[in-house]
Design an enzyme around this catalytic site. Structure first.
Site, PDB file in Angstrom:
ATOM      1  N   THR A 172       0.834  -1.233   0.166  1.00  0.00           N
ATOM      2  CA  THR A 172      -0.121  -0.050   0.122  1.00  0.00           C
ATOM      3  C   THR A 172       0.894   1.326  -0.008  1.00  0.00           C
ATOM      4  OG1 THR A 172      -0.138   0.052   2.359  1.00  0.00           O
ATOM      5  CG2 THR A 172      -1.751  -0.951   1.264  1.00  0.00           C
ATOM      6  N   ASN A 183       0.730   4.862   1.363  1.00  0.00           N
ATOM      7  CA  ASN A 183       0.167   5.564   2.617  1.00  0.00           C
ATOM      8  C   ASN A 183       0.293   7.002   2.260  1.00  0.00           C
ATOM      9  OD1 ASN A 183      -0.317   3.543   4.905  1.00  0.00           O
ATOM     10  ND2 ASN A 183       1.426   2.784   3.743  1.00  0.00           N
ATOM     11  N   GLU A 215      -4.654   4.289   3.268  1.00  0.00           N
ATOM     12  CA  GLU A 215      -3.877   3.140   2.590  1.00  0.00           C
ATOM     13  C   GLU A 215      -4.451   3.105   1.422  1.00  0.00           C
ATOM     14  OE1 GLU A 215      -2.286   0.868   6.507  1.00  0.00           O
ATOM     15  OE2 GLU A 215      -4.497   0.804   6.137  1.00  0.00           O
TER      16      GLU A 215
END
Length: 398
Positions: A281, A283, A336
């Protein structure tokens, strides 16, 4: 309970008079939405008369009353079936729908679905094994193959059905919603089993509405129950005769207010996405978007993502906005973004832009990493499918 020490004639006279008063009240009332607006006759009337009928001394009046009560019972059953057929008609099911029924009872709602909407694929759930036995006796099982249509009867509350039973086009709660220990959780688990555009139908006949009026939410209460959920209120009707409410998962899971946009620096996260779950992911710094994030319920969304300065079209993405409740460090809002694209470099410190189009589900605490990963993969599949729609591809270059 034990009857008082009175003669059969006295007992029969008492229940005859009581039952006649019940019948009079019923006949004097006006039918509303296919049901009667008066209370049911005493549940002891017919039973006591039947118990006493073998004691000798029964009169033609007793027999007439028994027949009259039997006709009333049959009439009420017919009225309830008519009401359920009306509910099914209002739900506007499409051909080939797979339907979930929670609190199916002996199966009247199943019969209504078959007769009025020609629904062949039904999962009927009830917490009473006796009711499930009646449904199984009434409707033949389709067998063990998941692609065979028919009525599958399951004893339980409907919250943990096998994945291959889903997704459903509609979920009916006939006479069951007032008994749920956690109505919001029931709506969450049910919404996760519905297709986009799928409906949740809550309904109950007038007698139970009166008995449980405090547990049937009005529209304002439904707004509270569904806050943060991917459900829209389509219809609510609550009066002394009937309760009927329809909630719907939006088509394509689209946000009610249209697309929303976020942008921010890609910061270092917790390192779980790729290391523990195999789902890397990006962020996005939430501090740059605090005002905008107030418009987002905690949950899982999808849309398009792109690094600033990146050439070419944006990429499909799934995004979680929330506090990571499945982990011990779940504190503070994070954004995320899992981008469905393989970058060949580290882009921490660069800026990412996202166009958020749909809301799949609320944020949920999972019991273990395996359950979380399984659900994330489902979310990714849903997002990829929805973003393949031409309507949403318009935003890819937005």
């Amino acid at each position: 309970s034990t009857l008082p020490n009175v003669s059969f004639q006295e007992t029969s006279l008492f229940y005859r008079n009581q039952s006649k008063r019940d019948i009079s009240r019923t006949e004097a009332s006006n039918p509303i939405n296919g049901t009667f607006a008066s209370r049911k006759p005493s549940k002891h009337s017919l039973a006591c008369l039947q118990a006493n009928s073998g004691n000798g001394g029964e009169s033609s009046g007793d027999i007439d009353l028994l027949l009259e009560l039997k006709k009333l019972k049959e009439s009420r059953k017919a009225d309830e079936l008519a009401r359920l057929k009306g509910v099914v008609q209002s739900s506007e099911l499409i051909e080939g729908s797979r339907v979930l029924v929670v609190g199916c009872g002996s199966g009247d709602i199943v019969a209504a679905l078959q007769e009025e909407a020609e629904v062949e694929d039904i999962v009927a759930v009830d917490k009473s094994q006796a009711m499930i036995d009646e449904v199984e006796a009434r409707f033949p099982s389709p067998g063990v193959l998941g692609n065979n249509t028919g009525v599958r009867a399951v004893c339980g509350d409907g919250s943990a059905l096998p994945v291959f039973y889903t997704p459903f086009q509609a979920a009916f709660f006939p006479n069951a919603f007032q008994h749920l220990p956690d109505p919001r959780q029931a709506l969450i688990s049910t919404s996760l089993m519905l297709r986009p555009g799928g409906k949740i139908v809550l309904t109950c006949p007038r007698g139970l509405v009166e008995e449980h009026s405090a547990t049937f939410p009005a529209e304002l209460d439904l707004l509270t129950l569904t806050k943060g959920l991917p459900l829209h209120i389509v219809d609510v009707s609550k009066d002394a005769s009937n309760y009927y409410a329809v909630l719907m998962v939006p088509e394509l899971y689209l946000l009610a207010g249209g697309a929303k946009y976020l942008a921010g620096e890609v910061v270092v996260g917790f390192g779980r996405g790729s290391k523990k779950m195999g789902v890397p992911t990006a962020n996005i710094d939430p501090q740059e978007n605090m005002d905008k994030l107030e418009e987002f319920a905690k949950g899982v969304y999808f849309g398009w993502a792109k690094l600033e300065g990146e050439e070419g079209p944006a990429h499909k993405m799934v995004m979680n906005v929330g506090e990571r409740p499945s982990f011990a460090d779940g504190d503070g809002i994070s954004v995320e973004v899992h981008v469905l694209h393989d970058y060949d470099r580290d882009f921490h410190g660069e800026r990412m832009q996202v166009a958020v189009l749909g809301h799949i589900r609320p944020e949920i605490r999972f019991p273990d990493i395996g359950s979380l990963v399984s659900r994330i993969k489902t979310d990714i599949g849903i997002a990829s499918t929805m973003l393949g729609c031409k309507l949403l591809s318009f935003y890819q270059d937005d």
